[in-house]
Design an enzyme around this catalytic site. Structure first.
Site, PDB file in Angstrom:
ATOM      1  N   LYS A   1     -10.657  -2.877  -3.109  1.00  0.00           N
ATOM      2  CA  LYS A   1     -11.509  -1.690  -3.201  1.00  0.00           C
ATOM      3  C   LYS A   1     -10.698  -0.406  -3.238  1.00  0.00           C
ATOM      4  CE  LYS A   1     -12.332  -2.279   1.671  1.00  0.00           C
ATOM      5  NZ  LYS A   1     -13.122  -3.076   2.545  1.00  0.00           N
TER       6      LYS A   1
ATOM      7  N   LYS B   1      -4.866  -9.081  -6.393  1.00  0.00           N
ATOM      8  CA  LYS B   1      -6.152  -9.394  -5.767  1.00  0.00           C
ATOM      9  C   LYS B   1      -7.182  -8.308  -6.094  1.00  0.00           C
ATOM     10  CE  LYS B   1      -5.734  -6.920  -1.493  1.00  0.00           C
ATOM     11  NZ  LYS B   1      -6.301  -6.579  -0.253  1.00  0.00           N
TER      12      LYS B   1
ATOM     13  N   LYS C   1       0.828  -1.211   0.000  1.00  0.00           N
ATOM     14  CA  LYS C   1       0.000   0.000   0.000  1.00  0.00           C
ATOM     15  C   LYS C   1       0.858   1.255   0.000  1.00  0.00           C
ATOM     16  CE  LYS C   1      -4.393  -1.643   1.558  1.00  0.00           C
ATOM     17  NZ  LYS C   1      -5.450  -1.668   2.530  1.00  0.00           N
TER      18      LYS C   1
HETATM   19  P1  TYM Z   1     -10.428  -5.059   4.358  1.00  0.00           P
HETATM   20  O1  TYM Z   1     -11.493  -4.104   4.704  1.00  0.00           O
HETATM   21  O2  TYM Z   1      -9.358  -4.654   3.410  1.00  0.00           O
HETATM   22  O3  TYM Z   1     -11.102  -6.351   3.776  1.00  0.00           O
HETATM   23  C1  TYM Z   1     -12.197  -6.967   4.448  1.00  0.00           C
HETATM   24  C2  TYM Z   1     -12.093  -8.474   4.343  1.00  0.00           C
HETATM   25  O4  TYM Z   1     -12.170  -8.877   2.981  1.00  0.00           O
HETATM   26  C3  TYM Z   1     -11.079  -9.737   2.676  1.00  0.00           C
HETATM   27  N1  TYM Z   1     -10.699  -9.530   1.270  1.00  0.00           N
HETATM   28  C4  TYM Z   1     -10.649 -10.506   0.359  1.00  0.00           C
HETATM   29  N2  TYM Z   1     -10.907 -11.817   0.438  1.00  0.00           N
HETATM   30  C5  TYM Z   1     -10.780 -12.538  -0.695  1.00  0.00           C
HETATM   31  N3  TYM Z   1     -10.411 -11.992  -1.884  1.00  0.00           N
HETATM   32  C6  TYM Z   1     -10.142 -10.671  -2.014  1.00  0.00           C
HETATM   33  N4  TYM Z   1      -9.795 -10.139  -3.163  1.00  0.00           N
HETATM   34  C7  TYM Z   1     -10.252  -9.869  -0.847  1.00  0.00           C
HETATM   35  N5  TYM Z   1     -10.061  -8.535  -0.608  1.00  0.00           N
HETATM   36  C8  TYM Z   1     -10.335  -8.349   0.704  1.00  0.00           C
HETATM   37  C9  TYM Z   1      -9.968  -9.285   3.609  1.00  0.00           C
HETATM   38  O5  TYM Z   1      -8.992 -10.285   3.779  1.00  0.00           O
HETATM   39  C10 TYM Z   1     -10.751  -9.009   4.877  1.00  0.00           C
HETATM   40  O6  TYM Z   1     -10.966 -10.206   5.593  1.00  0.00           O
HETATM   41  N6  TYM Z   1      -7.673  -4.844   8.466  1.00  0.00           N
HETATM   42  C11 TYM Z   1      -8.831  -5.438   7.871  1.00  0.00           C
HETATM   43  C12 TYM Z   1     -10.113  -5.128   8.619  1.00  0.00           C
HETATM   44  C13 TYM Z   1     -10.014  -5.446  10.059  1.00  0.00           C
HETATM   45  C14 TYM Z   1     -10.186  -6.718  10.668  1.00  0.00           C
HETATM   46  C15 TYM Z   1      -9.962  -6.468  12.061  1.00  0.00           C
HETATM   47  C16 TYM Z   1     -10.468  -7.985  10.199  1.00  0.00           C
HETATM   48  C17 TYM Z   1      -9.747  -4.538  11.024  1.00  0.00           C
HETATM   49  N7  TYM Z   1      -9.703  -5.144  12.240  1.00  0.00           N
HETATM   50  C18 TYM Z   1     -10.030  -7.507  12.992  1.00  0.00           C
HETATM   51  C19 TYM Z   1     -10.552  -9.021  11.159  1.00  0.00           C
HETATM   52  C20 TYM Z   1     -10.311  -8.768  12.519  1.00  0.00           C
HETATM   53  C21 TYM Z   1      -8.959  -4.910   6.467  1.00  0.00           C
HETATM   54  O7  TYM Z   1      -8.428  -3.888   6.127  1.00  0.00           O
HETATM   55  O8  TYM Z   1      -9.777  -5.641   5.676  1.00  0.00           O
END
Ligand code: TYM
Length: 361
Positions: free
Chosen positions: A227, A224, A123
């Site tokens: 968003k 991947k 990032k």
């Molecule tokens: P974030 O918001 O980027 O993504 C949310 C969830 O979606 C999953 N994900 C994917 N899974 C499969 N294929 C993809 N292309 C793909 N893109 C995103 C991510 O792995 C995630 O599970 N830091 C985290 C949010 C968070 C969190 C937490 C998660 C904050 N605190 C505590 C679990 C526990 C994040 O930025 O996810």
């Protein structure tokens, strides 16, 4: 120091800085909601909106409130029950313990450890390359300390609630490992302070098909689906017009081998579409592969995936239009009270351990 053991906790969060896409849906939301629908009662389900994480990369702050509500509506449309005692839906920033514990754990986290996080490297690289984004949008694209240490905040999100199971996509695996590391480190220094979440392999076993996924960008299947991407040709959002989404599938990048096989290394584009179809139909990938293997007409296959996605989005968006804001705010209120209780109890244990509070407060 006793850890209050109640029902085992399953927890996840999805950042609210944009619409969620099908990678988020299949990687984290669906496994979580399936657990909520099938096993609440046996487990405590914590589904939260990590609003403090939202601006680790630049966003339009005027839209954040709407996006938070929209995300909660997406969870509801995906089937999250809003009125079950064992299911919490809360906003992270309404539980101040997240920020407070983060500072404490920051001081036990190595700079080198954070620098090695691949998501930070990726990032921050994108932001460095983002001069044109700055020019186009006026957003501040500098690489922040928030982006650097957000895995610590994420670890706190998990540890404050003694969560054992955390469904996440493959890109968050390293952060989950860090949560286990920092919990173990604190426990060996201070005694039983935190519940250590299960290892990633055990998470995969527990959640089954949806766990550890990495849905690829349709236009560039070497990366991947994301968003925070600057172009959305390769990303299917849950709020995309079903016809537009179908077109994105029809123009997905594939290869010139003219033979359908599930081989993510040699044929990442076609394999990604097979994976998406398997998820949409809730069928194992080998079954989908067996059905289409060796087929030469990518166009016909894409049409099947496109029809399936457009059906899925049409149904999903109908449920989305029916989701009720009042029920969501009521769930926030009930859940945030409960979340604060649990999180404050954990925070107090940590404060006592590091000497910020008397031991027998
Ligand atoms: P974030 O918001 O980027 O993504 C949310 C969830 O979606 C999953 N994900 C994917 N899974 C499969 N294929 C993809 N292309 C793909 N893109 C995103 C991510 O792995 C995630 O599970 N830091 C985290 C949010 C968070 C969190 C937490 C998660 C904050 N605190 C505590 C679990 C526990 C994040 O930025 O996810």
């Amino acid at each position: 120091m006793d850890i209050v053991m109640s029902k085992p906790v399953i927890l996840t969060g999805l950042r609210a800085n944009n619409d969620l896409h099908i990678g988020n849906y299949f990687g984290a939301m669906l496994p979580m909601i399936e657990m909520a629908r099938q096993r609440a009662g046996e487990f405590q389900i914590n589904m939260f909106i990590p609003d403090l994480h939202s601006f680790t990369t630049p966003i339009d702050h005027d839209q954040l409130q709407d996006q938070i509500l929209n995300n909660a509506r997406l969870y509801a449309a995906a089937g999250l029950p809003l009125d079950h005692d064992d299911i919490l839906l809360y906003r992270q920033s309404y539980v101040p313990a997240h920020s407070e514990l983060t500072w404490i754990l920051d001081c036990f986290t190595g700079f080198g450890e954070m620098s090695r996080m691949t998501q930070f490297k990726d990032k921050s690289q994108n932001l460095h390359l983002g001069d044109y984004i700055r020019e186009k949008t006026g957003l501040d694209t500098r690489v922040t300390v928030g982006l650097f240490n957000y895995p610590v905040l994420m670890a706190c999100d998990i540890l404050l609630y003694d969560a054992q199971y955390v469904p996440v996509g493959d890109d968050q695996t390293q952060h989950l490992e860090f949560a286990r590391d920092i919990a173990g480190r604190m426990n060996s220094k201070f005694g039983d302070l935190f519940t250590v979440p299960h290892a990633v392999s055990k998470q995969h076993e527990f959640f089954g098909k949806g766990q550890g996924l990495r849905i690829k960008d349709l236009a560039d299947p070497s990366k991947k689906m994301s968003k925070s991407d600057d172009s959305d040709k390769g990303v299917i959002f849950l709020t995309d017009d079903p016809q537009v989404a179908a077109k994105k599938i029809m123009s997905a990048t594939t290869d010139d081998k003219a033979s359908i096989n599930y081989n993510p290394i040699e044929q990442p584009g076609i394999s990604n579409l097979l994976q998406v179809l398997a998820l949409l139909r809730s069928q194992p990938i080998d079954q989908i592969e067996a059905e289409f293997k060796g087929g030469q007409h990518y166009g016909d296959f894409k049409r099947i995936v496109a029809d399936e996605i457009s059906r899925f989005l049409t149904d999903f968006q109908t449920r989305l239009s029916e989701s009720d804001n009042q029920a969501i705010y009521a769930a926030f209120k009930r859940s945030e009270e409960r979340a604060n209780e649990h999180a404050n109890a954990t925070l107090l244990r940590a404060q006592q351990a590091v000497g910020l509070r008397p031991k027998e407060a």
